[in-house]
Design an enzyme around this catalytic site. Sequence first.
Site, PDB file in Angstrom:
ATOM      1  N   TYR A 210       0.842  -1.194   0.000  1.00 40.01           N
ATOM      2  CA  TYR A 210       0.000   0.000   0.000  1.00 40.01           C
ATOM      3  C   TYR A 210       0.882   1.250   0.000  1.00 40.01           C
ATOM      4  CZ  TYR A 210      -3.502   3.411   1.485  1.00 40.01           C
ATOM      5  OH  TYR A 210      -4.329   4.513   1.567  1.00 40.01           O
ATOM      6  N   LYS A 214       1.127   4.097  -2.928  1.00 41.20           N
ATOM      7  CA  LYS A 214       0.795   5.501  -2.687  1.00 41.20           C
ATOM      8  C   LYS A 214       2.010   6.411  -2.887  1.00 41.20           C
ATOM      9  CE  LYS A 214      -3.578   5.089  -1.913  1.00 41.20           C
ATOM     10  NZ  LYS A 214      -4.558   5.667  -2.862  1.00 41.20           N
TER      11      LYS A 214
END
Length: 367
Positions: A210, A214
């Site tokens: 994640y 990002k």
Amino acid sequence: MANIKGKYPIVAQVGQSPPLEFPGSVDDSWLKNKVIVITGGASGFGEGWVRRWAAAGACIILGDINVPRGNKLAEQVREETGNENVHFLHCDVTNWPSQVELFKEAIRISPHGGIDAVVANAGIADSKLELENPKNLDAEAPPPPNLDCLNVDLIGVIYTTHLAIFYLQRNPGSSPASHTTDPTQMLRDRHLLLIGSAASFSPIPYQALYGASKHAVMGLYRCLRSSIFVHGIRINLVCPYFVDTPILTTSARAILAGATIGTTEDVVEAGSRFMADPRIVGRALSVGPKLIVEEDESGEYVLTQKKEGVPKAIWEIYAMDFEDTDVYQRRLVAILNRALEFRGWIGWGSDMMGAMRYRVNGLWRGS
């Protein structure tokens, strides 16, 4: 890139708007009749934007993989707002043909045959956590790690961005984005809003995929911010902190128990600030917990318990990075600029001839 003594005005060249100010709440009235495509629009921030922008009179096309929830939301918002131009379409952002169909159908649905804004919002957390917990890799055919998070949060965003750049610059009746524009004279827009995270610029334990995704979205934004003006498109970025939405896993909720987290309302406000003002170009906002702050003597915000303190949850990030860069980058850009001046058109012509020879040689070799 750097602005070396004002001689190479990078900010002016890429059309970036001035740093943001926050004078009260956002006026959504400019959104009336704008056509906005939102991926991951059936829940969380996406749902918040669907509800708010539809209430302002925008035509909303929300794409999501959750068909029951998406259909229910679109129907509910139509009833609550009286806005019939709220449409749900199934979309799996990891599937290229699915995203292509979303955009083609959006063009068909659009009252004016174009798209004013795209929000690359779809995202998930890594629920498998296999990257840091490898198992059975000594087997005869070891399994690869689960990359669903990467595929949704990065590949899906890249697919959305690719399609957005194609369709936004072809939006009928639109003109190139500019921070000097008069909103009252603009009927259409060309706006790409990316959704990052606090994990775009900070480490996030046990969510490496994640965080990597990002971070990549932040890199995508910063690169496109310096080039997408060529297509007359404006790009902005919202980076929420931990917020109570479906993406927040049970383990994350347990870790954050007792701590302050952000609110969906503040994230929706930040996104609306970008969406409702076509003069904002190339800016990024981080949305965190609402804190009581005051300005110190140097102009920096500090926590306070004084009555004069003001609540603040939305902060501008990377506000001055076109001007304020490290010494190495400043010197490198200065050297390159001086070299460009020295070589002039003769050097440019020499490089172009070399590029043409490279291309011809490649074709001759069949590469």
